[in-house]
Design a protein around this motif. Structure first.
Motif, short mmCIF file in Angstrom:
data_model
loop_
_atom_site.label_atom_id
_atom_site.label_comp_id
_atom_site.label_asym_id
_atom_site.label_seq_id
_atom_site.Cartn_x
_atom_site.Cartn_y
_atom_site.Cartn_z
N ARG A 38 -12.12 1.58 -14.20
CA ARG A 38 -13.38 2.32 -13.67
C ARG A 38 -13.15 3.23 -12.43
N LEU A 39 -12.17 3.18 -11.80
CA LEU A 39 -11.71 4.00 -10.84
C LEU A 39 -10.66 4.99 -11.22
N GLY A 40 -10.61 4.97 -12.53
CA GLY A 40 -9.71 6.18 -13.16
C GLY A 40 -8.17 5.73 -13.18
N ILE A 41 -7.82 4.45 -12.91
CA ILE A 41 -6.51 4.06 -13.11
C ILE A 41 -6.40 3.49 -14.41
N GLN A 42 -5.40 4.12 -15.12
CA GLN A 42 -5.31 3.50 -16.63
C GLN A 42 -3.94 3.76 -16.85
N GLY A 43 -3.38 3.06 -17.87
CA GLY A 43 -2.13 3.33 -18.48
C GLY A 43 -1.18 2.07 -18.78
N ALA A 44 -0.08 2.19 -19.02
CA ALA A 44 0.66 0.99 -19.37
C ALA A 44 1.23 0.26 -18.30
N ASP A 45 1.02 0.74 -16.93
CA ASP A 45 1.52 -0.07 -15.79
C ASP A 45 0.21 -0.21 -15.12
N LEU A 46 -0.84 -0.23 -15.56
CA LEU A 46 -2.22 -0.93 -14.86
C LEU A 46 -1.92 -2.22 -14.35
N THR A 47 -1.28 -3.10 -15.08
CA THR A 47 -1.04 -4.47 -14.39
C THR A 47 -0.10 -4.44 -13.51
N GLN A 48 0.89 -3.75 -13.41
CA GLN A 48 1.80 -3.59 -12.35
C GLN A 48 0.79 -2.95 -10.85
N VAL A 49 0.04 -1.92 -11.16
CA VAL A 49 -0.82 -1.49 -10.06
C VAL A 49 -1.59 -2.72 -9.60
N ALA A 50 -2.46 -3.52 -10.29
CA ALA A 50 -3.10 -4.55 -9.81
C ALA A 50 -2.32 -5.54 -9.02
N ILE A 51 -1.27 -5.69 -9.50
CA ILE A 51 -0.32 -6.83 -8.63
C ILE A 51 0.20 -6.49 -7.48
N ALA A 52 0.73 -4.87 -7.47
CA ALA A 52 1.17 -4.63 -6.31
C ALA A 52 0.12 -4.41 -5.38
N THR A 53 -0.90 -3.84 -5.49
CA THR A 53 -2.43 -3.76 -4.89
C THR A 53 -2.72 -4.92 -4.25
N SER A 54 -2.47 -6.10 -5.06
CA SER A 54 -2.84 -7.48 -4.55
C SER A 54 -1.93 -7.87 -3.40
N MET A 55 -0.66 -7.56 -3.56
CA MET A 55 0.24 -7.97 -2.56
C MET A 55 -0.12 -7.32 -1.05
N ALA A 56 -0.52 -6.20 -1.24
CA ALA A 56 -1.01 -5.25 -0.09
C ALA A 56 -2.14 -5.69 0.65
N VAL A 57 -3.14 -6.46 -0.17
CA VAL A 57 -4.43 -6.97 0.14
C VAL A 57 -4.06 -8.52 0.91
N ILE A 58 -2.97 -8.94 0.29
CA ILE A 58 -2.84 -10.36 0.83
C ILE A 58 -2.17 -10.38 2.33
N ILE A 59 -1.51 -9.36 2.71
CA ILE A 59 -1.10 -9.33 4.08
C ILE A 59 -2.15 -9.53 5.15
N PRO A 60 -3.11 -8.78 5.26
CA PRO A 60 -4.26 -8.85 6.17
C PRO A 60 -4.95 -10.28 6.04
N THR A 61 -5.26 -10.81 4.76
CA THR A 61 -5.78 -11.86 4.39
C THR A 61 -5.12 -13.01 4.94
N SER A 62 -3.57 -12.93 4.85
CA SER A 62 -2.98 -14.27 5.34
C SER A 62 -2.82 -14.41 6.58
N ILE A 63 -2.76 -13.10 7.32
CA ILE A 63 -2.74 -13.02 8.95
C ILE A 63 -4.21 -13.63 9.34
N SER A 64 -5.14 -13.35 8.89
CA SER A 64 -6.52 -14.00 9.26
C SER A 64 -6.89 -15.27 9.25
N SER A 65 -6.26 -15.81 8.00
CA SER A 65 -6.51 -17.16 7.44
C SER A 65 -5.50 -18.10 8.22
N ALA A 66 -4.16 -17.57 8.45
CA ALA A 66 -3.09 -18.27 8.80
C ALA A 66 -3.62 -18.62 10.45
#
Length: 264
Positions: A38-66
């Motif tokens: 819905r943000l215009g990101i489509q294609g065969a590597d959509l799953t890779q983009v979702a997974i990689a973006t999740s990795m980036a988000v986890i960094i600040p989340t883990s710092i705050s939580s830890a």
């Protein structure tokens, strides 16, 4: 509306990351698979983009939580230092493997990963502090950490889906959750670096840094920082049985949703 959805993803994943020590990727990846097209990101590597973006988000989340868990003395530093080197090495390998295989295979891997984590959590007995066996040695934990890192970066989660059940067999669950939160930081940092170097997503242009869709990563990260300490605080007030039920119900819901996407 989609950007408000990204903020909602961050608020939810941050809270669950603090509550359950899971880094939030279990929520972030399925939600991004819904939001990114819905943000215009489509294609065969959509799953890779979702997974990689999740990795980036986890960094600040883990710092705050830890940080919130550490202030309550709920991080086992011995377990963390034994697991972290293997986790980081495995995470780096997982990113290059994820870039090389198809999105459908990655989705199947995520479902299998969540099913295993659910089984592992449900079979972990509710032992008292005195009944728990000692932590394995440094070498054994490093090897297990490598497996956790490989699988976690492959499917875009912070490692808590495997590290929390593993640690809960040796230390009290609330301490395992705090340690899992801290362990997500080296895993996600290495995983993010790997996804930046593994190639560039055809699904998006300059807004992607490697496979990481930076606008969604930033919007989700800022929201997750706010709620991770709230989840960590609640984790120390809830009984262990309630935490285990919440963990299991969340995993079951994610598995059902992704199985429907896989079969569609």
């Amino acid at each position: 509306m989609e950007w408000f959805f990204c903020v909602a993803i961050g608020l939810t994943s941050g809270f669950l990351g603090g509550l359950l020590g899971i880094g939030g990727g279990t929520v972030i990846v399925p939600a991004l698979l819904f939001c990114l097209p819905r943000l215009g990101i489509q294609g065969a590597d959509l799953t890779q983009v979702a997974i990689a973006t999740s990795m980036a988000v986890i960094i600040p989340t883990s710092i705050s939580s830890a940080r919130a868990h550490a202030l309550r003395g709920a991080v086992d530093w011995t377990a963390l230092t034994r697991l972290a080197p293997g986790v980081a090495a495995g995470a780096l390998g997982g990113t290059f493997l994820a870039a090389a295989i198809g999105g459908k295979a990655l989705l199947a891997a995520f479902i299998a990963f969540a099913l295993f984590a659910l089984w592992r959590m449900m079979r972990t007995p509710a032992a008292s502090r005195h009944d728990l066996p000692c932590l394995p040695g440094a070498t054994q934990l490093a090897v297990k950490g490598a497996g956790i890192g490989l699988l976690s970066s492959l499917v875009g989660v912070g490692g808590g889906l495997l590290s929390v059940p593993l640690l809960a067999g040796h230390i009290p669950l609330k301490r395992a959750i705090g340690t899992g939160s801290a362990l997500a930081l080296p895993l996600a940092a290495t995983g993010m670096a790997g996804y930046m170097l593994a190639g560039h997503a055809a699904a998006c242009g300059p807004e992607c840094l490697g496979y990481i869709y930076m606008p969604a990563a930033l919007a989700t990260s800022l929201a997750s920082i706010a709620t991770a300490p709230l989840g960590a605080r609640l984790a120390h007030h809830w009984p262990v049985a309630a935490l285990k039920r919440t963990f299991a119900l969340m995993l079951a819901a994610v598995i059902a949703d992704l199985a429907a996407k896989f079969l569609a």
